[in-house]
Design a protein around this motif. Structure first.
Motif, PDB file in Angstrom:
ATOM      1  N   VAL A   1     -56.084   8.171 -91.905  1.00 18.47           N
ATOM      2  CA  VAL A   1     -55.757   6.886 -90.818  1.00 18.47           C
ATOM      3  C   VAL A   1     -54.663   6.702 -89.884  1.00 18.47           C
ATOM      4  O   VAL A   1     -54.743   6.675 -88.828  1.00 18.47           O
ATOM      5  N   LEU A   2     -53.448   7.205 -90.235  1.00 15.55           N
ATOM      6  CA  LEU A   2     -51.928   6.751 -89.727  1.00 15.55           C
ATOM      7  C   LEU A   2     -52.628   8.248 -88.967  1.00 15.55           C
ATOM      8  O   LEU A   2     -52.266   7.938 -87.515  1.00 15.55           O
ATOM      9  N   PRO A   3     -52.978   9.373 -88.727  1.00 16.78           N
ATOM     10  CA  PRO A   3     -52.583  10.573 -88.577  1.00 16.78           C
ATOM     11  C   PRO A   3     -53.572  10.205 -86.556  1.00 16.78           C
ATOM     12  O   PRO A   3     -53.588  10.554 -85.578  1.00 16.78           O
ATOM     13  N   ALA A   4     -54.455   9.696 -87.155  1.00 22.82           N
ATOM     14  CA  ALA A   4     -55.956   9.881 -86.616  1.00 22.82           C
ATOM     15  C   ALA A   4     -55.727   8.278 -85.541  1.00 22.82           C
ATOM     16  O   ALA A   4     -55.835   9.199 -84.663  1.00 22.82           O
ATOM     17  N   SER A   5     -55.626   7.906 -86.295  1.00 21.37           N
ATOM     18  CA  SER A   5     -54.448   6.739 -84.870  1.00 21.37           C
ATOM     19  C   SER A   5     -53.881   7.131 -83.780  1.00 21.37           C
ATOM     20  O   SER A   5     -53.734   6.578 -82.480  1.00 21.37           O
TER      21      SER A   5
ATOM     22  N   LEU B   1     -46.401  14.019 -81.755  1.00 22.39           N
ATOM     23  CA  LEU B   1     -46.182  12.690 -82.232  1.00 22.39           C
ATOM     24  C   LEU B   1     -46.455  12.508 -83.680  1.00 22.39           C
ATOM     25  O   LEU B   1     -45.643  11.964 -84.706  1.00 22.39           O
ATOM     26  N   ILE B   2     -47.282  13.364 -84.229  1.00 24.16           N
ATOM     27  CA  ILE B   2     -48.001  13.246 -85.592  1.00 24.16           C
ATOM     28  C   ILE B   2     -46.245  13.833 -86.908  1.00 24.16           C
ATOM     29  O   ILE B   2     -45.775  12.751 -87.635  1.00 24.16           O
TER      30      ILE B   2
ATOM     31  N   ILE C   1     -43.450  11.237 -86.445  1.00 28.48           N
ATOM     32  CA  ILE C   1     -43.468  10.361 -86.962  1.00 28.48           C
ATOM     33  C   ILE C   1     -43.310  10.665 -88.729  1.00 28.48           C
ATOM     34  O   ILE C   1     -42.235   9.772 -89.467  1.00 28.48           O
ATOM     35  N   PHE C   2     -43.686  11.581 -88.907  1.00 30.01           N
ATOM     36  CA  PHE C   2     -43.781  11.704 -90.384  1.00 30.01           C
ATOM     37  C   PHE C   2     -42.382  12.171 -89.854  1.00 30.01           C
ATOM     38  O   PHE C   2     -41.862  11.933 -92.224  1.00 30.01           O
ATOM     39  N   SER C   3     -42.146  13.144 -89.434  1.00 35.79           N
ATOM     40  CA  SER C   3     -39.914  12.700 -90.428  1.00 35.79           C
ATOM     41  C   SER C   3     -39.653  12.090 -89.874  1.00 35.79           C
ATOM     42  O   SER C   3     -38.738  11.914 -90.860  1.00 35.79           O
ATOM     43  N   VAL C   4     -39.790  10.925 -89.337  1.00 36.71           N
ATOM     44  CA  VAL C   4     -39.555   9.847 -88.955  1.00 36.71           C
ATOM     45  C   VAL C   4     -39.118   8.993 -90.870  1.00 36.71           C
ATOM     46  O   VAL C   4     -38.455   8.735 -91.354  1.00 36.71           O
TER      47      VAL C   4
END
Length: 410
Positions: A242-246, A256-257, A260-263
């Motif tokens: 859900v988060l990656p798709a959004s 950006l995926i 964001i997951f690195s953060v």
């Protein structure tokens, strides 16, 4: 911290770091291979993940029984040797050009089987060598290792693919488990309970009996396992799909995926480092309050993602921090609430239920999407917070049960 680092724990930490880096590196290659072999049919990719996690349902209780009957060291060695052999065979099949989706799924299921047999003994080993007093610090360190590996694994994968191909990532993965096996050889042995006879029927009957007994006599442990599993049912799909798709839908940027997951990973690392400072006494109430906070932060992401990319990065960082608090508290509570010689079985029950919920999470997200449409993201987040709040009201107002290990034991 010196009590956490000793000759009984260093091989465990070292083997865990190396194998986890391999796990996260292979996870990237697994997805790529599955998509290629399925001709980019994402519908069947969900079924691939479902079958990949099915062995937890069958072998989770078996792993718990093994942990309470045989030495932890022997069980962990068996689990990692099985994974090493499976991955080595997968490398041979891939380099020979004979890999298809069925062999890929079959190998993934055997790897999951190895993890099912390994994990209960892995989690039961730490209380043996650390004692109750140092458990939170030990679990925190293991969480930091996993978070560091979650960053290093994909990076290693990218570097290997840049200079070679996916086969060399699989080779690295097999070597990672070979190193892990070598580290495990240096672990301390514990006494085994050889009086228990093997019987599949007895194992599952005993698991059922333990769950019923836990409900009546150790309600808080039961609610920790049940409540966490329900939260996982909604959380896993948020993180995986859900988060990656959004992110892609709103910002039209796949890169950006990764950012964001690195953060988020940075937040989890900091959360692991600060755990013992933030949580003085890990209790079921504290765990479920942490789950509520996790749901609230994820809900904030679902709203802010439509308005501010910078705001998403900020909240995602705190979401990662909160996730580390949750993960460490889960394991600490199971360890501290479990009776002697039942820790392996209790963790096996938790592993079975939680991973079954993780496998079903995608189906739940699909149903939410059908009913709520674009509001599915926020709806799943609300369910995490509601589940945590509901469990808080069911918990008995008592502190963690005394550990069977003396607090002053090494």
């Amino acid at each position: 911290m010196g009590a956490v680092f000793n000759r009984d724990t260093l091989p465990l930490y070292g083997g865990s770091l190396v194998s986890k880096v391999g796990d996260f590196a292979y996870e990237v290659v697994f997805v790529i291979l599955a998509i290629e072999l399925l001709d980019f049919d994402l519908y069947y990719l969900g079924w691939v993940y479902f079958f990949r996690f099915i062995p937890y349902l069958i072998f989770g209780p078996v792993g718990g029984w093994l942990a309470d009957v045989f030495p932890y060291k022997r069980n962990m060695l068996f689990g990692d040797i099985l994974r090493f052999i499976t991955i080595a065979c997968l490398y041979v099949v891939y380099t020979g050009g004979n890999l298809d989706i069925y062999l890929l799924v079959a190998s993934a299921m055997v790897i999951t089987l190895g993890r099912s047999l390994f994990q209960p003994s892995f989690r039961a080993y730490l209380p043996l060598v650390l004692g109750k007093r140092n458990l939170p610090a030990g679990n925190s360190l293991l969480q930091i290792i996993e978070d560091v590996a979650s960053v290093a694994g994909p990076l290693v994968c990218s570097l290997i693919i840049a200079w070679g191909d996916k086969g060399e990532v699989i080779l690295m993965y097999s070597l990672a488990y070979l190193v892990s096996v070598m580290c495990l050889l240096f672990l301390r042995n514990n006494a085994s309970c050889v009086s228990a006879a093997w019987s599949a029927n007895n194992i599952f009957s005993e698991a059922k009996l333990i769950a019923v007994t836990m409900y009546h006599n150790n309600k808080n442990l039961f609610m920790v396992i049940a409540g966490t599993s329900v939260c996982v049912l909604f959380t896993a799909s948020l993180l995986r799909f859900v988060l990656p798709a959004s992110i892609v839908s709103v910002y039209e940027g796949e890169k950006l995926i990764g950012y964001i997951f690195s953060v988020m990973s940075l937040g989890t690392v900091l959360g692991g480092l600060c755990y013992t400072r933030c949580v003085k006494d890990s209790t079921p109430q504290q765990l479920m309050k942490s789950w509520v906070m996790y749901g609230v932060l994820f809900f904030a992401v679902s709203i802010i993602i439509n308005y501010s990319l910078f705001g998403v990065f900020v909240v995602i960082f705190f979401l990662g921090f909160s996730g580390a608090i949750v993960d460490i508290s889960i394991i600490t509570n199971i360890q501290m609430l479990s009776e002697d010689r039942e820790l392996g079985k209790n963790y096996g029950i938790y592993s079975t239920i939680a991973n079954t919920c993780e496998a079903a999470s995608g189906l739940v997200a699909g149903m939410f999407s059908l009913v709520l449409g674009g509001g599915a993201f926020s709806g799943l987040c609300v369910m995490i917070a509601m589940a945590g709040k509901t469990v808080i009201h069911q918990l008995r107002p008592s502190v963690n049960a005394p550990s069977p290990l003396d607090p002053d034991e090494p």
